[in-house]
Design an enzyme around this catalytic site. Structure first.
Site, PDB file in Angstrom:
ATOM      1  N   HIS A  26      -2.114   5.806  -0.591  1.00 26.93           N
ATOM      2  CA  HIS A  26      -2.516   6.882   0.312  1.00 26.93           C
ATOM      3  C   HIS A  26      -2.829   6.312   1.696  1.00 26.93           C
ATOM      4  O   HIS A  26      -3.298   5.183   1.825  1.00 26.93           O
ATOM      5  CB  HIS A  26      -3.750   7.592  -0.255  1.00 26.93           C
ATOM      6  CG  HIS A  26      -4.049   8.919   0.352  1.00 26.93           C
ATOM      7  ND1 HIS A  26      -4.531   9.064   1.631  1.00 26.93           N
ATOM      8  CD2 HIS A  26      -3.939  10.176  -0.151  1.00 26.93           C
ATOM      9  CE1 HIS A  26      -4.709  10.342   1.895  1.00 26.93           C
ATOM     10  NE2 HIS A  26      -4.360  11.042   0.833  1.00 26.93           N
ATOM     11  N   CYS A  31      -3.533  15.992  -4.332  1.00 28.40           N
ATOM     12  CA  CYS A  31      -4.390  15.146  -5.155  1.00 28.40           C
ATOM     13  C   CYS A  31      -5.342  15.861  -6.101  1.00 28.40           C
ATOM     14  O   CYS A  31      -5.246  15.714  -7.303  1.00 28.40           O
ATOM     15  CB  CYS A  31      -5.179  14.226  -4.222  1.00 28.40           C
ATOM     16  SG  CYS A  31      -6.453  13.309  -5.056  1.00 28.40           S
ATOM     17  N   HIS A  66     -12.116  12.409  -6.647  1.00 29.07           N
ATOM     18  CA  HIS A  66     -11.611  13.563  -5.881  1.00 29.07           C
ATOM     19  C   HIS A  66     -11.661  14.878  -6.657  1.00 29.07           C
ATOM     20  O   HIS A  66     -10.851  15.779  -6.419  1.00 29.07           O
ATOM     21  CB  HIS A  66     -10.205  13.291  -5.381  1.00 29.07           C
ATOM     22  CG  HIS A  66     -10.024  13.649  -3.937  1.00 29.07           C
ATOM     23  ND1 HIS A  66      -8.800  13.670  -3.311  1.00 29.07           N
ATOM     24  CD2 HIS A  66     -10.923  14.018  -2.992  1.00 29.07           C
ATOM     25  CE1 HIS A  66      -8.945  14.008  -2.046  1.00 29.07           C
ATOM     26  NE2 HIS A  66     -10.233  14.231  -1.835  1.00 29.07           N
ATOM     27  N   ASP A 108       0.013  10.995  -8.305  1.00 28.38           N
ATOM     28  CA  ASP A 108      -0.540  12.353  -8.247  1.00 28.38           C
ATOM     29  C   ASP A 108       0.256  13.304  -7.368  1.00 28.38           C
ATOM     30  O   ASP A 108       0.052  14.515  -7.431  1.00 28.38           O
ATOM     31  CB  ASP A 108      -2.000  12.324  -7.806  1.00 28.38           C
ATOM     32  CG  ASP A 108      -2.204  11.677  -6.442  1.00 28.38           C
ATOM     33  OD1 ASP A 108      -1.240  11.141  -5.879  1.00 28.38           O
ATOM     34  OD2 ASP A 108      -3.339  11.710  -5.937  1.00 28.38           O
ATOM     35  N   ASN A 109       1.148  12.800  -6.534  1.00 30.08           N
ATOM     36  CA  ASN A 109       2.010  13.662  -5.724  1.00 30.08           C
ATOM     37  C   ASN A 109       3.039  12.810  -5.004  1.00 30.08           C
ATOM     38  O   ASN A 109       2.978  11.579  -5.030  1.00 30.08           O
ATOM     39  CB  ASN A 109       1.207  14.501  -4.719  1.00 30.08           C
ATOM     40  CG  ASN A 109       0.270  13.703  -3.837  1.00 30.08           C
ATOM     41  OD1 ASN A 109      -0.946  13.816  -3.946  1.00 30.08           O
ATOM     42  ND2 ASN A 109       0.815  12.890  -2.954  1.00 30.08           N
TER      43      ASN A 109
END
Length: 454
Positions: free
Chosen positions: A173, A18, A85, A225-226
């Protein structure tokens, strides 16, 4: 968005976790340039893969210029919503990094105590309004409705002038959650419910853009983001026909959705096979606004406008660099990808592919493992680099790696700066025991909305 816009099938996050990937999205720069990594360049016993915690002393390097800071001089109103983050201290938050307004929980919901998970290591989830805690604890189960109200209000206020808005949803998430009205409405369990609420919020935003009549002037970009966190099994997501997931630089860790919606400009239902990255989003936005990225530093993103408008089939990007922490793990050039290093991550040892396991440490490959990731998306069949054709391909990638290395600079690793529990946002900082005691008086809905007006 896909049926009315464009889907890029070769689209990548700039990092497999992230915080680093968000630093690249914000700046258009490889995240090691921004300081959002741990470890020491030149040491290869670890990938230094990490994210900021709610106690972190560091954040994205303060010398970095965000997309919001690039757009402000061009007359743009800027807003941010949701997860951040990139540092928890005031100087690192969105309102200090070029955004006119920020409303959201700046951390992942597993890093604070909420009504979807209890984590007393940190404290009750704070909802920030700019740099101030507005609500604590946060009702995470109903946060999406508040977020949608905020972005609708922002767009309504700024509909006459140019604006840029960054919405970073907490879905999908872990821990997964969904509002009571959406919970148990899908066949995919809690993950499906979480995804359905994300879908609802995106739909609300697009509908409001149309209601305001600004759709022909508004580009909406959607990505992630991933890759999926395979250690969470069915609650962690699914990588489909890709190898491994979050935390790895295999395709499953970094290849993401790339969806672009711009009525009257992007051909509906179009598909592009051009390479793209979250590195390109800020550069594209600034270019469309008539500006340029800062000229005093390296920029790693490309302007995707020619791809989106149908003027270019292949696009401006011909390669991707896959960093993990401070290590350049792999390079993709056209359809070929060479792994110089591999490492497992975020995956249990019960998973069928041992390459993905947490326990599978950093491995160097000499010669590098070479794959054609257009035809072998699961990276199962290494190409024979002793053959003339593939030897030449690998030589080109090795040359690209050497050229990149000459100009690559690493900012000091901000994740090496340690942490302090007093950094955790608390609306009652004098309370004890800190941070478990942090709480704000509950506000009525009408007061809440006025407090968070943009």
């Amino acid at each position: 968005m896909i049926s009315e816009g464009m889907r890029l099938t070769q689209f990548y996050s700039a990092a497999p976790v992230c915080s680093p990937s968000r630093a690249s999205l914000m700046t258009g720069r490889l995240y090691p340039r921004t300081g959002v990594y741990s470890g020491k360049p030149g040491t290869f016993n670890s990938t230094g893969l990490s994210v900021f915690s709610p106690f972190s002393n560091g954040g994205m390097n303060l010398s970095e210029i965000t997309v919001a800071q690039m757009l402000k001089p061009l007359g743009y109103a800027t807003g941010a919503l949701g997860k951040w983050h990139l540092g928890i201290k005031t100087q690192y938050l969105p309102a200090s990094r070029g955004f006119d307004s920020y409303f959201g929980v700046p951390m992942t919901q597993n890093e604070c105590t909420s009504n979807v998970e209890s984590n007393n290591k940190f404290g009750p989830c704070p909802t920030m309004h700019n740099n101030t805690v507005a609500v604590q604890p946060t009702d995470v189960l109903n946060i999406d409705a508040a977020y949608v109200d905020n972005i609708k209000e922002f767009m309504t206020v700024h509909r006459e002038g140019p604006f840029f808005f960054y919405y970073a949803s907490h879905h999908t998430h872990m821990p997964q959650f969904a509002a009571p009205g959406i919970r148990n409405t899908t066949m995919r369990g809690l993950f499906g419910d979480s995804l359905a609420e994300l879908d609802w919020s995106v739909g609300q935003i697009l509908d409001h853009i149309v209601e305001l009549g600004i759709q022909n002037n508004t580009l909406v970009m959607f990505s992630a983001d991933n890759g999926p966190e395979l250690s969470d099994v069915d609650l962690g997501g699914e990588q489909g026909q890709l190898k491994c997931g979050k935390g790895t630089t295999y395709e499953g860790g970094v290849r993401e959705p790339g969806i672009f919606w711009w009525p009257s400009v992007i051909e509906p239902g179009s598909i592009s096979y051009a390479l793209g990255s979250t590195l390109d989003l800020s550069v594209t936005a600034v270019s469309l606004a008539g500006g340029k990225p800062p000229q005093d530093r390296a920029t790693d993103g490309f302007d995707l406008t020619p791809v989106l408008t149908g003027q270019s089939e292949n696009g401006p990007r011909d390669h991707m660099l896959y960093y993990s922490g401070h290590i350049l793990m792999a390079i993709r050039l056209h359809q070929y990808k060479a792994h110089f290093y591999t490492k497992g991550s975020h995956c249990r040892s019960t998973y069928h592919d041992q390459d993905c396991w947490d326990a599978t440490g950093l491995q160097q490959h000499d010669p590098p493992l070479l794959f054609d990731v257009e035809t072998d998306t699961k990276e199962r069949f290494p190409l024979d680099v002793t053959q003339k054709e593939y030897s030449a391909v690998l030589a080109g990638i090795v040359q690209l790696k050497a050229e990149h290395g000459k100009g690559m600079t690493f900012a000091p690793g901000e994740m090496n700066m340690g942490g302090d529990e007093m950094n955790f946002p608390c609306c009652n900082p004098a309370c004890t025991p800190r941070n478990a005691c942090c709480a704000c008086p509950k506000r009525e809905a009408s007061q809440h909305k006025a407090t968070n007006a943009v």
